[in-house]
Design an enzyme around this catalytic site. Structure first.
Site, short mmCIF file in Angstrom:
data_model
loop_
_atom_site.label_atom_id
_atom_site.label_comp_id
_atom_site.label_asym_id
_atom_site.label_seq_id
_atom_site.Cartn_x
_atom_site.Cartn_y
_atom_site.Cartn_z
N GLN A 47 0.86 -1.21 0.00
CA GLN A 47 0.00 0.00 0.00
C GLN A 47 0.88 1.24 0.00
O GLN A 47 0.40 2.35 -0.15
CB GLN A 47 -0.87 0.03 1.25
CG GLN A 47 -1.84 -1.13 1.36
CD GLN A 47 -2.44 -1.20 2.76
OE1 GLN A 47 -3.49 -0.62 3.03
NE2 GLN A 47 -1.79 -1.90 3.65
N HIS A 49 -1.37 1.30 -4.36
CA HIS A 49 -1.74 2.72 -4.19
C HIS A 49 -0.84 3.64 -5.00
O HIS A 49 -0.77 4.84 -4.72
CB HIS A 49 -1.72 3.11 -2.70
CG HIS A 49 -2.84 2.50 -1.91
ND1 HIS A 49 -2.86 2.46 -0.53
CD2 HIS A 49 -3.99 1.88 -2.31
CE1 HIS A 49 -3.98 1.86 -0.13
NE2 HIS A 49 -4.66 1.49 -1.18
N CYS A 97 2.97 18.34 -18.53
CA CYS A 97 3.07 16.95 -18.95
C CYS A 97 4.03 16.85 -20.13
O CYS A 97 3.89 17.58 -21.11
CB CYS A 97 1.69 16.45 -19.37
SG CYS A 97 1.72 14.86 -20.21
N CYS A 133 1.57 15.77 -23.38
CA CYS A 133 0.55 16.64 -24.00
C CYS A 133 0.74 18.11 -23.64
O CYS A 133 -0.03 18.96 -24.09
CB CYS A 133 -0.86 16.17 -23.63
SG CYS A 133 -1.31 16.52 -21.91
N SER A 154 -2.53 -1.00 9.41
CA SER A 154 -3.57 -0.93 10.43
C SER A 154 -4.83 -1.69 10.00
O SER A 154 -5.73 -1.87 10.80
CB SER A 154 -3.94 0.52 10.71
OG SER A 154 -4.44 1.13 9.53
P1 OAD Z 1 -1.49 3.21 9.04
O1 OAD Z 1 -0.81 4.45 9.49
O2 OAD Z 1 -2.96 3.19 9.00
O3 OAD Z 1 -1.01 1.98 9.95
C1 OAD Z 1 0.33 1.75 10.22
C2 OAD Z 1 0.45 0.45 10.98
O4 OAD Z 1 1.83 0.19 11.16
C3 OAD Z 1 -0.18 0.47 12.38
O5 OAD Z 1 -0.94 -0.72 12.57
C4 OAD Z 1 1.02 0.50 13.33
O6 OAD Z 1 0.79 -0.21 14.53
C5 OAD Z 1 2.06 -0.22 12.50
N1 OAD Z 1 3.45 0.18 12.82
C6 OAD Z 1 3.93 1.40 13.17
N2 OAD Z 1 5.25 1.36 13.36
C7 OAD Z 1 5.64 0.07 13.10
C8 OAD Z 1 6.90 -0.61 13.14
N3 OAD Z 1 8.04 0.02 13.45
N4 OAD Z 1 6.91 -1.92 12.82
C9 OAD Z 1 5.76 -2.57 12.50
N5 OAD Z 1 4.55 -1.99 12.46
C10 OAD Z 1 4.49 -0.68 12.76
O7 OAD Z 1 -0.86 2.85 7.60
P2 OAD Z 1 -1.43 1.85 6.48
O8 OAD Z 1 -2.13 0.70 7.09
O9 OAD Z 1 -0.31 1.58 5.55
O10 OAD Z 1 -3.66 5.24 1.57
O11 OAD Z 1 -2.48 2.79 5.77
C11 OAD Z 1 -3.19 2.28 4.67
C12 OAD Z 1 -3.48 3.38 3.69
O12 OAD Z 1 -4.10 4.48 4.38
C13 OAD Z 1 -2.26 4.03 3.07
O13 OAD Z 1 -1.79 3.32 1.95
C14 OAD Z 1 -2.74 5.38 2.68
C15 OAD Z 1 -3.48 5.71 3.96
O14 OAD Z 1 -4.44 6.65 3.89
C16 OAD Z 1 -3.87 6.29 0.73
O15 OAD Z 1 -3.32 7.37 0.85
C17 OAD Z 1 -4.86 5.98 -0.36
#
Ligand code: OAD
Length: 232
Positions: free
Chosen positions: A89, A107, A134, A137, A175
């Site tokens: 992601q 993403h 761009c 274009c 998360s």
């Molecule tokens: P989040 O910020 O929602 O979650 C990060 C996760 O990483 C949490 O569960 C933390 O507990 C864990 N974490 C933090 N530090 C860590 C470490 N050192 N080792 C292991 N785990 C750790 O990020 P994502 O789940 O990636 O999308 O978020 C998903 C999507 O939401 C992203 O791709 C982005 C965001 O909005 C878009 O922008 C479309």
């Protein structure tokens, strides 16, 4: 060669490289309104704000290096060529910098730009502004080649096929609060694929996994990779 292990990664795997997560204390979405910086509507309302937000992300990424977790996953792929797929992601390129090749950026990619007019995409690591043009274009409607809320993630068919045909699905540092990625564990479970979560803290979807290991990615990911390699 069939894909045996599908690994989903999120911001947590890059946290120890100095890139902020989104939802942790101090996360990006505690400082910025995602509706303003990560939606097509926000871009239409205030392109300067959106472009300066992603240009700052590019600057952070340019200063970041892959950590032991990225390196371990690259090592795993190297030991099992064609049998491991990374689905991330993350819009950063730290998996590639660590040496992973089979990576799907569902993403999109921060270090690529896209033309909102003609949909051309190209590699770019510098700042974007509302006068950036761009190369195809010549229109000044450049945006980062990332997926915003309200847009369709990339590679969904490929990802679903890989997950349901795998032996193991592993989720690292996410998360589990953003769909469709949050639903992958259910798809895997329904297809009889074993599931494992590696995270700093239990995610929203932890109960859907067969097994869970807690800790920082730079410790638990290399340890897990060692175990897999020992069993080959
Ligand atoms: P989040 O910020 O929602 O979650 C990060 C996760 O990483 C949490 O569960 C933390 O507990 C864990 N974490 C933090 N530090 C860590 C470490 N050192 N080792 C292991 N785990 C750790 O990020 P994502 O789940 O990636 O999308 O978020 C998903 C999507 O939401 C992203 O791709 C982005 C965001 O909005 C878009 O922008 C479309």
């Amino acid at each position: 060669m069939a894909i045996e292990i599908v690994i989903l990664t999120g911001a947590g795997i890059s946290a120890e490289s100095g890139l902020g997560t989104f939802r942790d204390t101090d996360g990006l979405w505690t400082k910025y309104d995602l509706n303003e910086v990560a939606t097509p509507e926000g871009f239409a309302r205030n392109p300067e704000l959106v472009l300066s937000f992603y240009s700052a992300r590019r600057e952070n990424l340019a200063a970041a290096l892959p950590n032991a977790a990225h390196v371990a996953l690259a090592r795993l792929e190297n030991a099992m060529p064609g049998r491991v797929l990374l689905v991330t992601q993350n819009v950063d390129n730290l998996h590639e910098q660590a040496g992973s090749e089979a990576v799907l950026h569902m993403h999109g990619e921060l270090m690529r730009s896209r033309c909102a007019e003609c949909s051309a995409t190209w590699p770019e690591s510098g700042a974007m502004t509302i006068v950036s043009r761009c190369p195809q274009c010549d229109t000044a409607r450049v945006r980062p080649d990332v997926v915003w809320f309200g847009e369709f993630p990339f590679f969904m068919d490929e990802i679903e096929t890989a997950i349901t045909g795998a032996k193991l699905f592993v989720s690292i540092g996410t998360s589990g609060s953003v769909y469709p990625a949050a639903g992958f564990v259910m798809q895997a479970g329904a297809a009889g694929v074993a599931t494992l979560e590696l995270n700093l803290e239990a995610s929203d979807g932890s109960t859907f996994f067969d097994a869970y290991r807690q800790g920082p990615a730079t410790e638990i990911v290399p340890a897990w990779v060692e175990e897999v390699l020992a069993g080959l």
